[in-house]
Design a protein around this motif. Structure first.
Motif, PDB file in Angstrom:
ATOM      1  N   LEU A  99       0.832  -1.208   0.000  1.00  0.00           N
ATOM      2  CA  LEU A  99       0.000   0.000   0.000  1.00  0.00           C
ATOM      3  C   LEU A  99       0.864   1.254   0.000  1.00  0.00           C
ATOM      4  O   LEU A  99       0.621   2.209  -0.755  1.00  0.00           O
ATOM      5  N   ASN A 100       1.875   1.253   0.859  1.00  0.00           N
ATOM      6  CA  ASN A 100       2.752   2.416   0.956  1.00  0.00           C
ATOM      7  C   ASN A 100       3.567   2.636  -0.312  1.00  0.00           C
ATOM      8  O   ASN A 100       3.748   3.777  -0.759  1.00  0.00           O
ATOM      9  N   LEU A 101       4.047   1.558  -0.910  1.00  0.00           N
ATOM     10  CA  LEU A 101       4.785   1.670  -2.163  1.00  0.00           C
ATOM     11  C   LEU A 101       3.886   2.176  -3.287  1.00  0.00           C
ATOM     12  O   LEU A 101       4.310   2.992  -4.118  1.00  0.00           O
ATOM     13  N   ALA A 102       2.643   1.700  -3.317  1.00  0.00           N
ATOM     14  CA  ALA A 102       1.710   2.136  -4.360  1.00  0.00           C
ATOM     15  C   ALA A 102       1.482   3.637  -4.285  1.00  0.00           C
ATOM     16  O   ALA A 102       1.444   4.328  -5.320  1.00  0.00           O
ATOM     17  N   VAL A 103       1.304   4.158  -3.078  1.00  0.00           N
ATOM     18  CA  VAL A 103       1.095   5.603  -2.923  1.00  0.00           C
ATOM     19  C   VAL A 103       2.291   6.371  -3.471  1.00  0.00           C
ATOM     20  O   VAL A 103       2.142   7.361  -4.210  1.00  0.00           O
ATOM     21  N   ARG A 104       3.477   5.941  -3.136  1.00  0.00           N
ATOM     22  CA  ARG A 104       4.680   6.659  -3.563  1.00  0.00           C
ATOM     23  C   ARG A 104       4.975   6.479  -5.052  1.00  0.00           C
ATOM     24  O   ARG A 104       5.493   7.395  -5.700  1.00  0.00           O
ATOM     25  N   ALA A 105       4.647   5.296  -5.585  1.00  0.00           N
ATOM     26  CA  ALA A 105       4.933   5.029  -6.993  1.00  0.00           C
ATOM     27  C   ALA A 105       3.929   5.688  -7.930  1.00  0.00           C
ATOM     28  O   ALA A 105       4.272   6.053  -9.062  1.00  0.00           O
ATOM     29  N   CYS A 106       2.699   5.854  -7.469  1.00  0.00           N
ATOM     30  CA  CYS A 106       1.636   6.334  -8.348  1.00  0.00           C
ATOM     31  C   CYS A 106       1.383   7.831  -8.245  1.00  0.00           C
ATOM     32  O   CYS A 106       0.665   8.386  -9.096  1.00  0.00           O
ATOM     33  N   THR A 107       1.908   8.471  -7.217  1.00  0.00           N
ATOM     34  CA  THR A 107       1.609   9.889  -7.010  1.00  0.00           C
ATOM     35  C   THR A 107       2.871  10.707  -6.767  1.00  0.00           C
ATOM     36  O   THR A 107       3.875  10.189  -6.282  1.00  0.00           O
ATOM     37  N   PHE A 123      -4.772   2.133   5.069  1.00  0.00           N
ATOM     38  CA  PHE A 123      -5.040   2.953   3.888  1.00  0.00           C
ATOM     39  C   PHE A 123      -4.770   4.417   4.212  1.00  0.00           C
ATOM     40  O   PHE A 123      -4.171   5.154   3.422  1.00  0.00           O
ATOM     41  N   PHE A 124      -5.244   4.852   5.362  1.00  0.00           N
ATOM     42  CA  PHE A 124      -5.066   6.247   5.757  1.00  0.00           C
ATOM     43  C   PHE A 124      -3.596   6.570   5.997  1.00  0.00           C
ATOM     44  O   PHE A 124      -3.089   7.608   5.554  1.00  0.00           O
ATOM     45  N   THR A 125      -2.915   5.681   6.721  1.00  0.00           N
ATOM     46  CA  THR A 125      -1.526   5.977   7.073  1.00  0.00           C
ATOM     47  C   THR A 125      -0.590   5.908   5.865  1.00  0.00           C
ATOM     48  O   THR A 125       0.439   6.579   5.843  1.00  0.00           O
ATOM     49  N   ALA A 126      -0.943   5.121   4.852  1.00  0.00           N
ATOM     50  CA  ALA A 126      -0.104   5.065   3.650  1.00  0.00           C
ATOM     51  C   ALA A 126       0.001   6.439   3.006  1.00  0.00           C
ATOM     52  O   ALA A 126       1.078   6.859   2.555  1.00  0.00           O
ATOM     53  N   ALA A 127      -1.116   7.164   2.944  1.00  0.00           N
ATOM     54  CA  ALA A 127      -1.087   8.528   2.406  1.00  0.00           C
ATOM     55  C   ALA A 127      -0.400   9.481   3.381  1.00  0.00           C
ATOM     56  O   ALA A 127       0.395  10.342   2.981  1.00  0.00           O
ATOM     57  N   LYS A 128      -0.691   9.319   4.663  1.00  0.00           N
ATOM     58  CA  LYS A 128      -0.118  10.198   5.682  1.00  0.00           C
ATOM     59  C   LYS A 128       1.403  10.106   5.700  1.00  0.00           C
ATOM     60  O   LYS A 128       2.097  11.135   5.719  1.00  0.00           O
ATOM     61  N   TYR A 129       1.945   8.896   5.712  1.00  0.00           N
ATOM     62  CA  TYR A 129       3.389   8.731   5.796  1.00  0.00           C
ATOM     63  C   TYR A 129       4.106   9.268   4.568  1.00  0.00           C
ATOM     64  O   TYR A 129       5.273   9.662   4.637  1.00  0.00           O
ATOM     65  N   ALA A 130       3.416   9.283   3.426  1.00  0.00           N
ATOM     66  CA  ALA A 130       4.002   9.820   2.195  1.00  0.00           C
ATOM     67  C   ALA A 130       3.717  11.305   2.030  1.00  0.00           C
ATOM     68  O   ALA A 130       4.107  11.904   1.016  1.00  0.00           O
ATOM     69  N   SER A 131       3.010  11.896   3.005  1.00  0.00           N
ATOM     70  CA  SER A 131       2.642  13.327   2.955  1.00  0.00           C
ATOM     71  C   SER A 131       1.819  13.653   1.723  1.00  0.00           C
ATOM     72  O   SER A 131       1.991  14.709   1.107  1.00  0.00           O
ATOM     73  N   ARG A 132       0.909  12.725   1.369  1.00  0.00           N
ATOM     74  CA  ARG A 132      -0.003  12.964   0.250  1.00  0.00           C
ATOM     75  C   ARG A 132      -1.354  13.432   0.786  1.00  0.00           C
ATOM     76  O   ARG A 132      -1.816  12.934   1.820  1.00  0.00           O
ATOM     77  N   PRO A 133      -2.000  14.370   0.103  1.00  0.00           N
ATOM     78  CA  PRO A 133      -3.371  14.735   0.481  1.00  0.00           C
ATOM     79  C   PRO A 133      -4.292  13.525   0.334  1.00  0.00           C
ATOM     80  O   PRO A 133      -4.082  12.672  -0.533  1.00  0.00           O
ATOM     81  N   LEU A 134      -5.305  13.460   1.187  1.00  0.00           N
ATOM     82  CA  LEU A 134      -6.198  12.313   1.199  1.00  0.00           C
ATOM     83  C   LEU A 134      -7.641  12.771   1.085  1.00  0.00           C
ATOM     84  O   LEU A 134      -8.092  13.642   1.838  1.00  0.00           O
ATOM     85  N   ALA A 135      -8.350  12.218   0.110  1.00  0.00           N
ATOM     86  CA  ALA A 135      -9.777  12.465  -0.047  1.00  0.00           C
ATOM     87  C   ALA A 135     -10.513  11.149   0.199  1.00  0.00           C
ATOM     88  O   ALA A 135      -9.937  10.068   0.046  1.00  0.00           O
ATOM     89  N   TYR A 136     -11.781  11.264   0.585  1.00  0.00           N
ATOM     90  CA  TYR A 136     -12.512  10.062   0.998  1.00  0.00           C
ATOM     91  C   TYR A 136     -13.689   9.762   0.082  1.00  0.00           C
ATOM     92  O   TYR A 136     -14.387  10.655  -0.380  1.00  0.00           O
ATOM     93  N   SER A 137     -13.881   8.453  -0.136  1.00  0.00           N
ATOM     94  CA  SER A 137     -15.083   7.954  -0.785  1.00  0.00           C
ATOM     95  C   SER A 137     -15.908   7.271   0.289  1.00  0.00           C
ATOM     96  O   SER A 137     -15.466   6.263   0.871  1.00  0.00           O
ATOM     97  N   PRO A 138     -17.088   7.790   0.618  1.00  0.00           N
ATOM     98  CA  PRO A 138     -17.854   7.210   1.730  1.00  0.00           C
ATOM     99  C   PRO A 138     -18.329   5.798   1.428  1.00  0.00           C
ATOM    100  O   PRO A 138     -18.866   5.516   0.353  1.00  0.00           O
ATOM    101  N   VAL A 139     -18.116   4.899   2.381  1.00  0.00           N
ATOM    102  CA  VAL A 139     -18.661   3.544   2.306  1.00  0.00           C
ATOM    103  C   VAL A 139     -19.991   3.555   3.040  1.00  0.00           C
ATOM    104  O   VAL A 139     -20.054   3.857   4.235  1.00  0.00           O
ATOM    105  N   THR A 140     -21.055   3.248   2.321  1.00  0.00           N
ATOM    106  CA  THR A 140     -22.402   3.333   2.884  1.00  0.00           C
ATOM    107  C   THR A 140     -23.141   2.018   2.699  1.00  0.00           C
ATOM    108  O   THR A 140     -22.766   1.172   1.872  1.00  0.00           O
ATOM    109  N   LEU A 141     -24.193   1.860   3.446  1.00  0.00           N
ATOM    110  CA  LEU A 141     -25.021   0.672   3.361  1.00  0.00           C
ATOM    111  C   LEU A 141     -25.986   0.822   2.197  1.00  0.00           C
ATOM    112  O   LEU A 141     -26.810   1.739   2.168  1.00  0.00           O
TER     113      LEU A 141
END
Length: 382
Positions: A99-107, A123-141
């Motif tokens: 996950l962490n490599l994907a964030v760094r390789a793709c962005t 998922f959240f920390t992968a973006a955080k550790y790479a200092s990437r902005p994070l947007a959310y897609s809500p998971v709903t029922l």
């Protein structure tokens, strides 16, 4: 049934085995039902393969066994109708680093990562550790199933990567082809790479469910994808560390490997041994494990939905129950149940504080004790 009980219903004392799961509550009367590893003894074929390697007595550097890649290619074709090539496979000492490599390789540093929420916290920390902005897609029922609400997802213009999880953790949803095609349309519309965590793909609890790898949809999906899988959850060998990133795009695979170079170590030789034995010899064990987990799932559905203030929606895959505790008159459901002697994963870590996640990859004795403690705790409120 007797064989299944022999394999999965016999307690294994993990308190003295340096188990992260069991060490957390050492010395306390709290059942550890949080982190996603099961309490089941691994298949004999894995133990025997490890014994044979250990008895050899030398543990030098190793390389990827060609036979393991061949097994993985065959497995993807047989189980999931996905034709992959050995050169697409990148072996990793764990899925989280993927996950962490994907964030760094793709962005690039200024580009946004889009993630479901609630979702596995890494998922959240992968973006955080790479200092990437994070947007959310809500998971709903949606009609009783937890799904990403793509229509309600705002994608910043600088977004470049969508993190995805199928089967969903938490929630246990197995995405249908139609739902995956909608996700592909979404990714293509916004020109997003897709890193798909499919580590629970073998743990399908609905017998009519079918796991479809996102990358198998079509060539465009394949070329924008990184698929992360592992035998770790399936066969309870997470502590050995053998995972795979399947990356059809030569350019994306080159960037992924360049990102990991000199930082992420190679997979150790015992992990390769265990993974090969799992994929080669352990499907009958997995079939029996699924029968056992289905019984647990059904027992939980009845028990939890009979408790005031709790709701559990159908779990299609995984051994993880996403329990809606928002109906309880308590400020912190995780702390409430911990005080009652059950250690769940706090929903707040996943993005929804009104929930807890329960690992039911345990013996029936442990499950029944947890249910009893939950019921007693809820009864005590009134």
């Amino acid at each position: 049934m007797s064989e299944i009980l022999r394999l999965f219903d016999q307690p294994v004392d993990r308190t003295k085995s340096n188990s992260t799961k069991w060490l957390k509550y050492q010395g306390k009367d709290i059942l550890p039902m949080w982190v996603a590893d099961s309490d089941f003894r691994v298949p004999d074929a894995i133990t025997q393969a490890l014994h044979q390697h250990v008895e050899h007595g030398v543990f030098g550097y190793g390389s990827v066994p060609e036979s393991l890649s061949e097994l993985l290619v065959e497995r993807m074709a047989t189980l999931y109708h996905w034709q992959i090539k050995p050169e697409w496979i990148v072996y990793l000492p764990g899925l989280v680093c993927g996950l962490n490599l994907a964030v760094r390789a793709c962005t690039e540093p200024h580009q946004t990562v889009v993630s479901p929420r609630p979702i596995y916290p890494k998922f959240f920390t992968a973006a955080k550790y790479a200092s990437r902005p994070l947007a959310y897609s809500p998971v709903t029922l949606q009609q009783g199933r937890w799904l990403m609400d793509l229509d309600a997802t705002e994608v910043p213009a600088d977004s470049k990567l969508l993190l995805f999880c199928n089967p969903l953790n938490p929630g246990g949803t197995v995405y249908t082809r139609q739902e995956l095609e909608a996700l592909h349309h979404f990714a293509k519309k916004h020109d997003l790479y897709v890193c798909s965590d499919e580590i629970h793909c073998d743990l399908l609890l609905n017998e009519n469910a079918r796991h479809i790898p996102f990358a198998s949809l079509n060539e465009d999906a394949a070329q924008r994808s990184i698929t992360l899988i592992a035998p770790s959850k399936t066969f309870n060998i997470a502590g050995l560390g053998a995972s795979m990133a399947i990356i059809p795009s030569f350019e994306l695979r080159r960037r992924f490997n360049r990102t990991r170079a000199g930082i992420v170590p190679e997979v150790n030789v015992l992990a390769y041994t265990a993974a090969e034995a799992a994929y080669r010899d352990c499907q009958p064990w997995l079939d029996q494990q699924l029968q056992y987990l289905r019984q647990h799932r059904d027992r939980l559905m009845t028990a939890i939905n009979g408790m005031p203030g709790l709701k559990l929606h159908p779990i299609e895959a995984t051994y993880l129950a996403w329990i809606d505790a928002s109906g309880l008159p308590v400020a912190n459901p995780h702390a409430f149940f911990e005080d009652a002697g059950i250690g769940f994963s706090p929903g707040a870590d996943f993005g929804h504080a009104g929930f807890v996640r329960m690992n039911f990859g345990c013996t029936s004795q442990t499950l029944e004790l947890a249910i009893s403690r939950m019921k007693h705790a809820i009864d005590s409120i009134g």
